[in-house]
Design a protein around this motif. Structure first.
Motif, PDB file in Angstrom:
ATOM      1  N   ILE A 198      23.043 -46.090  15.211  1.00 57.23           N
ATOM      2  CA  ILE A 198      24.056 -46.925  15.858  1.00 57.23           C
ATOM      3  C   ILE A 198      25.439 -46.615  15.299  1.00 57.23           C
ATOM      4  CG2 ILE A 198      22.494 -48.843  16.378  1.00 57.23           C
ATOM      5  CD1 ILE A 198      23.842 -50.231  13.818  1.00 57.23           C
ATOM      6  N   PRO A 199      26.468 -46.842  16.090  1.00 55.62           N
ATOM      7  CA  PRO A 199      27.822 -46.775  15.536  1.00 55.62           C
ATOM      8  C   PRO A 199      28.054 -48.014  14.667  1.00 55.62           C
ATOM      9  CG  PRO A 199      27.904 -47.388  17.846  1.00 55.62           C
ATOM     10  CD  PRO A 199      26.464 -47.108  17.517  1.00 55.62           C
ATOM     11  N   VAL A 200      28.849 -47.838  13.625  1.00 60.72           N
ATOM     12  CA  VAL A 200      29.207 -48.934  12.728  1.00 60.72           C
ATOM     13  C   VAL A 200      30.726 -48.998  12.656  1.00 60.72           C
ATOM     14  CG1 VAL A 200      29.122 -49.738  10.328  1.00 60.72           C
ATOM     15  CG2 VAL A 200      27.094 -48.739  11.373  1.00 60.72           C
ATOM     16  N   ILE A 201      31.246 -50.214  12.621  1.00 59.11           N
ATOM     17  CA  ILE A 201      32.690 -50.427  12.539  1.00 59.11           C
ATOM     18  C   ILE A 201      32.976 -51.415  11.409  1.00 59.11           C
ATOM     19  CG2 ILE A 201      32.663 -52.270  14.275  1.00 59.11           C
ATOM     20  CD1 ILE A 201      35.375 -51.171  15.298  1.00 59.11           C
ATOM     21  N   SER A 202      34.055 -51.203  10.711  1.00 56.41           N
ATOM     22  CA  SER A 202      34.467 -52.136   9.655  1.00 56.41           C
ATOM     23  C   SER A 202      35.202 -53.316  10.287  1.00 56.41           C
ATOM     24  CB  SER A 202      35.382 -51.430   8.662  1.00 56.41           C
ATOM     25  OG  SER A 202      36.624 -51.128   9.265  1.00 56.41           O
ATOM     26  N   LEU A 203      35.293 -54.395   9.550  1.00 56.04           N
ATOM     27  CA  LEU A 203      36.078 -55.534  10.034  1.00 56.04           C
ATOM     28  C   LEU A 203      37.534 -55.132  10.246  1.00 56.04           C
ATOM     29  CD1 LEU A 203      34.605 -58.447   7.902  1.00 56.04           C
ATOM     30  CD2 LEU A 203      34.479 -58.200  10.387  1.00 56.04           C
ATOM     31  N   SER A 204      38.072 -54.292   9.349  1.00 50.50           N
ATOM     32  CA  SER A 204      39.461 -53.837   9.507  1.00 50.50           C
ATOM     33  C   SER A 204      39.655 -53.106  10.826  1.00 50.50           C
ATOM     34  CB  SER A 204      39.863 -52.917   8.353  1.00 50.50           C
ATOM     35  OG  SER A 204      39.926 -53.634   7.158  1.00 50.50           O
ATOM     36  N   SER A 205      38.754 -52.201  11.146  1.00 52.13           N
ATOM     37  CA  SER A 205      38.863 -51.455  12.403  1.00 52.13           C
ATOM     38  C   SER A 205      38.664 -52.363  13.609  1.00 52.13           C
ATOM     39  CB  SER A 205      37.864 -50.307  12.436  1.00 52.13           C
ATOM     40  OG  SER A 205      38.205 -49.338  11.484  1.00 52.13           O
ATOM     41  N   LEU A 206      37.722 -53.276  13.515  1.00 46.78           N
ATOM     42  CA  LEU A 206      37.474 -54.215  14.607  1.00 46.78           C
ATOM     43  C   LEU A 206      38.720 -55.052  14.891  1.00 46.78           C
ATOM     44  CD1 LEU A 206      35.406 -55.621  16.549  1.00 46.78           C
ATOM     45  CD2 LEU A 206      34.962 -57.200  14.658  1.00 46.78           C
ATOM     46  N   PHE A 207      39.334 -55.596  13.848  1.00 46.94           N
ATOM     47  CA  PHE A 207      40.536 -56.410  14.033  1.00 46.94           C
ATOM     48  C   PHE A 207      41.687 -55.570  14.557  1.00 46.94           C
ATOM     49  CE2 PHE A 207      40.264 -60.758  11.947  1.00 46.94           C
ATOM     50  CZ  PHE A 207      38.887 -60.841  12.032  1.00 46.94           C
ATOM     51  N   ALA A 208      41.824 -54.354  14.065  1.00 45.66           N
ATOM     52  CA  ALA A 208      42.910 -53.480  14.528  1.00 45.66           C
ATOM     53  C   ALA A 208      42.698 -53.075  15.984  1.00 45.66           C
ATOM     54  CB  ALA A 208      43.001 -52.244  13.641  1.00 45.66           C
ATOM     55  N   TYR A 209      41.497 -52.658  16.336  1.00 42.51           N
ATOM     56  CA  TYR A 209      41.211 -52.198  17.695  1.00 42.51           C
ATOM     57  C   TYR A 209      41.463 -53.305  18.715  1.00 42.51           C
ATOM     58  CZ  TYR A 209      38.726 -50.382  21.736  1.00 42.51           C
ATOM     59  OH  TYR A 209      38.408 -49.966  22.999  1.00 42.51           O
ATOM     60  N   HIS A 210      41.089 -54.524  18.382  1.00 39.48           N
ATOM     61  CA  HIS A 210      41.255 -55.653  19.306  1.00 39.48           C
ATOM     62  C   HIS A 210      42.558 -56.409  19.056  1.00 39.48           C
ATOM     63  CE1 HIS A 210      37.416 -55.442  21.407  1.00 39.48           C
ATOM     64  NE2 HIS A 210      36.910 -55.048  20.266  1.00 39.48           N
ATOM     65  N   THR A 211      43.416 -55.878  18.202  1.00 42.63           N
ATOM     66  CA  THR A 211      44.691 -56.504  17.831  1.00 42.63           C
ATOM     67  C   THR A 211      44.526 -58.005  17.548  1.00 42.63           C
ATOM     68  OG1 THR A 211      45.380 -56.720  20.154  1.00 42.63           O
ATOM     69  CG2 THR A 211      46.168 -54.791  18.956  1.00 42.63           C
ATOM     70  N   ILE A 212      43.599 -58.316  16.661  1.00 43.03           N
ATOM     71  CA  ILE A 212      43.345 -59.705  16.282  1.00 43.03           C
ATOM     72  C   ILE A 212      44.354 -60.101  15.210  1.00 43.03           C
ATOM     73  CG2 ILE A 212      41.683 -61.328  15.305  1.00 43.03           C
ATOM     74  CD1 ILE A 212      39.457 -59.449  16.398  1.00 43.03           C
ATOM     75  N   VAL A 213      45.276 -60.956  15.596  1.00 45.51           N
ATOM     76  CA  VAL A 213      46.299 -61.445  14.678  1.00 45.51           C
ATOM     77  C   VAL A 213      45.735 -62.606  13.859  1.00 45.51           C
ATOM     78  CG1 VAL A 213      48.587 -62.484  14.526  1.00 45.51           C
ATOM     79  CG2 VAL A 213      48.131 -60.678  16.196  1.00 45.51           C
ATOM     80  N   SER A 214      44.976 -63.474  14.518  1.00 45.56           N
ATOM     81  CA  SER A 214      44.296 -64.567  13.832  1.00 45.56           C
ATOM     82  C   SER A 214      42.944 -64.787  14.512  1.00 45.56           C
ATOM     83  CB  SER A 214      45.128 -65.844  13.850  1.00 45.56           C
ATOM     84  OG  SER A 214      45.252 -66.325  15.164  1.00 45.56           O
ATOM     85  N   CYS A 215      42.001 -65.233  13.711  1.00 47.70           N
ATOM     86  CA  CYS A 215      40.638 -65.461  14.189  1.00 47.70           C
ATOM     87  C   CYS A 215      40.254 -66.885  13.805  1.00 47.70           C
ATOM     88  CB  CYS A 215      39.693 -64.444  13.548  1.00 47.70           C
ATOM     89  SG  CYS A 215      37.951 -64.668  13.966  1.00 47.70           S
ATOM     90  N   ASP A 216      40.015 -67.715  14.800  1.00 48.22           N
ATOM     91  CA  ASP A 216      39.633 -69.102  14.514  1.00 48.22           C
ATOM     92  C   ASP A 216      38.224 -69.191  13.951  1.00 48.22           C
ATOM     93  OD1 ASP A 216      42.006 -70.476  15.319  1.00 48.22           O
ATOM     94  OD2 ASP A 216      41.484 -69.971  17.381  1.00 48.22           O
ATOM     95  N   VAL A 217      37.300 -68.397  14.516  1.00 47.44           N
ATOM     96  CA  VAL A 217      35.906 -68.429  14.060  1.00 47.44           C
ATOM     97  C   VAL A 217      35.384 -67.003  13.967  1.00 47.44           C
ATOM     98  CG1 VAL A 217      33.548 -69.199  14.583  1.00 47.44           C
ATOM     99  CG2 VAL A 217      35.484 -70.681  15.146  1.00 47.44           C
ATOM    100  N   LEU A 218      34.866 -66.664  12.795  1.00 49.65           N
ATOM    101  CA  LEU A 218      34.171 -65.400  12.574  1.00 49.65           C
ATOM    102  C   LEU A 218      32.722 -65.756  12.275  1.00 49.65           C
ATOM    103  CD1 LEU A 218      34.053 -62.316  12.090  1.00 49.65           C
ATOM    104  CD2 LEU A 218      34.781 -62.781   9.728  1.00 49.65           C
ATOM    105  N   LYS A 219      31.851 -65.569  13.254  1.00 47.63           N
ATOM    106  CA  LYS A 219      30.432 -65.855  13.081  1.00 47.63           C
ATOM    107  C   LYS A 219      29.746 -64.545  12.690  1.00 47.63           C
ATOM    108  CE  LYS A 219      26.215 -65.731  15.295  1.00 47.63           C
ATOM    109  NZ  LYS A 219      25.693 -64.498  15.857  1.00 47.63           N
TER     110      LYS A 219
END
Length: 169
Positions: free
Chosen positions: A92-113
């Motif tokens: 499977i492909p694996v992505i870091s949280l940093s890459s995930l937030f950058a790719y989706h331009t997540i400025v703030s996340c209310d809930v990280l499940k």
């Protein structure tokens, strides 16, 4: 809302129903489960608010072997740790949280499940503190598949508290 280990999308759909203005990213590595999340999004007409990323989460971008545990647990419980003797393996492909937030331009996340069958430790430990400060709440299921001494509930609790989270169980 970021749903890591979204399985078939149950939490994501719940979140969509209870947070009608939220954008939701479902991250699921197992191909048939990821396809089911996509179908559930379509059936519920949530394409404008929800997306699926078919990948695992980890400390860095790359690939990993996912052990698919169909024998005992149905469509869930798949892990990068082979904790059952009988499993199928898929790369499977694996992505870091940093890459995930950058790719989706997540400025703030209310809930990280996070429910990722043992991969939660390294994924969180690799996340920079400035990323963690952008997360308001973490809903986390932890696992005991690794022999790494940092992969314990006590160490994870300590890490989260050092990064400003109040940890309750």
């Amino acid at each position: 809302i970021v749903d890591i280990g979204s399985h078939i999308g149950t939490f994501s759909l719940f979140a969509a129903a209870h947070s009608p203005h939220a954008q939701i990213i479902a991250v699921e590595p197992e191909p048939s489960n990821a396809a089911m999340v996509q179908r559930n999004i379509a059936v519920n007409h949530l394409e404008k608010r929800m997306s699926v990323l078919q990948a695992g989460i980890g400390p860095a971008d790359g690939t990993a072997t996912l052990h698919v545990m169909f024998a005992r647990s149905g469509s869930g419980g798949h892990s990068v740790y082979q904790y059952e003797e009988h499993s199928n393996s898929v790369t499977i492909p694996v992505i870091s949280l940093s890459s995930l937030f950058a790719y989706h331009t997540i400025v703030s996340c209310d809930v990280l499940k996070i429910d990722c069958e043992g991969a939660e430790y390294e994924a969180l430990y690799a996340a920079p503190s400035d990323l963690l400060r952008r997360v308001r709440c973490i809903l986390l299921e932890y696992h005991h598949f690794s022999k790494d001494p940092r992969h314990t509930p006590a160490e994870l609790k300590k890490f989260l508290e050092e990064n400003g989270f109040a940890v309750t169980s």
